[in-house]
Design an enzyme around this catalytic site. Structure first.
Site, PDB file in Angstrom:
ATOM      1  N   ASP A 103       0.907  -1.220  -0.039  1.00  8.39           N
ATOM      2  CA  ASP A 103      -0.135  -0.125   0.024  1.00  8.39           C
ATOM      3  C   ASP A 103       0.813   1.307   0.055  1.00  8.39           C
ATOM      4  O   ASP A 103       0.656   2.181  -0.699  1.00  8.39           O
ATOM      5  CB  ASP A 103      -0.834  -0.070   1.122  1.00  8.39           C
ATOM      6  CG  ASP A 103      -2.212   0.797   1.109  1.00  8.39           C
ATOM      7  OD1 ASP A 103      -2.251   1.360   0.072  1.00  8.39           O
ATOM      8  OD2 ASP A 103      -2.437   1.104   2.515  1.00  8.39           O
ATOM      9  N   HIS A 163      -4.417   3.200  -6.804  1.00  7.44           N
ATOM     10  CA  HIS A 163      -5.486   2.712  -6.166  1.00  7.44           C
ATOM     11  C   HIS A 163      -6.770   2.545  -7.059  1.00  7.44           C
ATOM     12  O   HIS A 163      -7.844   1.908  -6.711  1.00  7.44           O
ATOM     13  CB  HIS A 163      -5.850   3.715  -5.071  1.00  7.44           C
ATOM     14  CG  HIS A 163      -4.783   3.496  -3.864  1.00  7.44           C
ATOM     15  ND1 HIS A 163      -3.564   3.795  -3.692  1.00  7.44           N
ATOM     16  CD2 HIS A 163      -5.177   3.086  -2.684  1.00  7.44           C
ATOM     17  CE1 HIS A 163      -3.087   3.475  -2.425  1.00  7.44           C
ATOM     18  NE2 HIS A 163      -4.234   2.990  -1.871  1.00  7.44           N
ATOM     19  N   HIS A 188      -6.569  -1.035  -8.177  1.00  5.93           N
ATOM     20  CA  HIS A 188      -7.132  -1.692  -6.992  1.00  5.93           C
ATOM     21  C   HIS A 188      -8.689  -1.746  -6.976  1.00  5.93           C
ATOM     22  O   HIS A 188      -9.304  -2.863  -6.778  1.00  5.93           O
ATOM     23  CB  HIS A 188      -6.565  -1.193  -5.611  1.00  5.93           C
ATOM     24  CG  HIS A 188      -7.329  -1.695  -4.478  1.00  5.93           C
ATOM     25  ND1 HIS A 188      -8.580  -0.895  -3.880  1.00  5.93           N
ATOM     26  CD2 HIS A 188      -6.983  -2.466  -3.549  1.00  5.93           C
ATOM     27  CE1 HIS A 188      -8.790  -1.768  -3.144  1.00  5.93           C
ATOM     28  NE2 HIS A 188      -8.103  -2.795  -2.735  1.00  5.93           N
ATOM     29  N   HIS A 229      -5.693  -5.523   0.635  1.00  2.00           N
ATOM     30  CA  HIS A 229      -5.731  -4.323   0.022  1.00  2.00           C
ATOM     31  C   HIS A 229      -4.376  -3.895  -0.589  1.00  2.00           C
ATOM     32  O   HIS A 229      -4.195  -3.632  -1.676  1.00  2.00           O
ATOM     33  CB  HIS A 229      -6.298  -3.096   1.120  1.00  2.00           C
ATOM     34  CG  HIS A 229      -6.012  -1.749   0.418  1.00  2.00           C
ATOM     35  ND1 HIS A 229      -6.881  -0.998  -0.284  1.00  2.00           N
ATOM     36  CD2 HIS A 229      -5.161  -0.851   0.712  1.00  2.00           C
ATOM     37  CE1 HIS A 229      -6.612   0.181  -0.367  1.00  2.00           C
ATOM     38  NE2 HIS A 229      -5.502   0.336  -0.050  1.00  2.00           N
TER      39      HIS A 229
END
Length: 365
Positions: free
Chosen positions: A171, A254, A257, A271
């Site tokens: 992340d 992101h 993602h 995540h």
């Protein structure tokens, strides 16, 4: 045009801090609603109870249902109001933090975030990622303030599964590259306006810390040791990445993602593991010089660099294109890239990242 930097009011990191939780919460309220999983109660419940008893702060545990969905947020809001809670505490992982922040915003109460893992940069931010009840990305919810306190007990975190801290590095890996993209495109950040030099410096420090200490920290954690490298990585995963992404912005990593959540196979992955693959895809989009270094870093840590490592067996162009279309949704952050991006470009970048990942893994066989 204004430049905006936001952050939690207080960040505390060190060994044994969970035992002091009650004394910290005492500064914000007298009746706490503690959002925590059943497993969290088993692992840390006694320490938390004693800390509240020592501080003479009333509290109620409310077991988290497992998903940061609007239904779960609404349930906890009702509970907080019924119990007269004047401070919300979230103990555990990213979805618990995000739920606690949303509940606190709804009832206009202070919020204390207590990570027991260092798996995401969610703790410090004034936003929550909300999913549908079945785990698909739904929306970002933004709040008027960051958490009042983020409390990191490094004794607890260093005993968590190593994969979780590695996921946090995945992340955090996106932070600098997304910040750089937002700076280049003059995008509006999650803080509501333009990026500051301070945010860019923190984002860069986050990346540099990962490169210098990430592998060392993983090796130490696998040996059951909490070293200076581990402390640095916990800070990078949580504080540096949190401040960097929020005050400098999000971009392709992101958004990709979020697109991947449309593939049910990926729901079993964390995540940060999906963000790491999103970062590789963003670097392919940019044809960035750092791509080989980041690819090697991910491979060394065991972060996913292929669709197969994310559980995806069918990575046909048409299927990946559907992911790319979701990533390119008008309300997502892929449009913060400093050039025009289409679903076709994103799909090709993801497929190329997958191919590069497979080639990289061959070197480790």
């Amino acid at each position: 045009m204004a430049r905006v930097f936001i952050s939690p009011s207080k960040y505390v990191q060190g060994p044994g801090e969970l035992a002091k939780l009650g004394s910290y919460v005492e500064s914000y309220g007298k009746t706490a609603l503690v959002v925590i999983s059943a497993g969290g109660i088993r692992r840390s419940g006694d320490v938390v109870k004693k800390s509240f008893a020592d501080a003479k702060v009333a509290f109620d545990f409310d077991e988290f249902n497992g998903e940061c969905s609007q239904a779960e947020i609404d349930r906890l809001v009702r509970d907080a109001r019924e119990k007269g809670s004047d401070v919300i505490v979230g103990i555990g992982g990213g979805k618990i933090f995000d739920t606690a922040k949303a509940v606190a915003s709804a009832v206009d109460a202070p919020v204390v975030v207590v990570p027991t893992i260092a798996a995401t940069d969610a703790p410090c931010s004034a936003l929550s990622v909300v999913y549908t009840d079945d785990g698909q990305f739904k929306e970002y919810q933004f709040f008027k303030a960051n958490p009042n306190l983020v409390l990191m007990d490094t004794d607890v975190i260093s005993k968590s599964p190593v994969r979780l801290t590695v996921s946090g590095m995945g992340d955090a890996l996106a932070t600098y590259f997304e910040a750089r993209a937002c700076k280049r495109s003059d995008a509006t950040t999650c803080a509501g306006d333009k990026v500051t030099s301070a945010a860019m410096a923190l984002a860069r420090l986050c990346y540099d810390t990962l490169m210098s200490d990430g592998v060392k920290a993983k090796i130490a954690l696998e040996a059951g040791a909490c070293t200076e490298s581990v402390e640095k990585i916990i800070e990078a995963n949580t504080l540096l990445s949190g401040l960097g992404f929020e005050s400098a912005g999000l971009a392709a990593a992101h958004a990709i993602h979020n697109g991947l959540t449309a593939m049910p196979e990926t729901h079993a992955f964390y995540h940060g593991e999906k963000v790491a693959f999103g970062t590789l895809s963003q670097l392919v989009l940019e044809d960035a010089d750092e791509l080989p270094e980041v690819l090697d870093f991910c491979a060394q840590l065991g972060l996913p660099v292929t669709f197969a490592q994310l559980g995806v067996k069918d990575a046909s162009f048409d299927r990946v294109l559907e992911v790319a279309k979701l990533a390119c949704a008008p309300n997502d952050t892929l449009h913060n890239m400093p050039f025009e991006v289409t679903p076709e470009k994103v799909a090709n970048a993801m497929l190329a990242a997958d191919a590069l990942g497979r080639n990289e893994l061959m070197a480790y066989e």
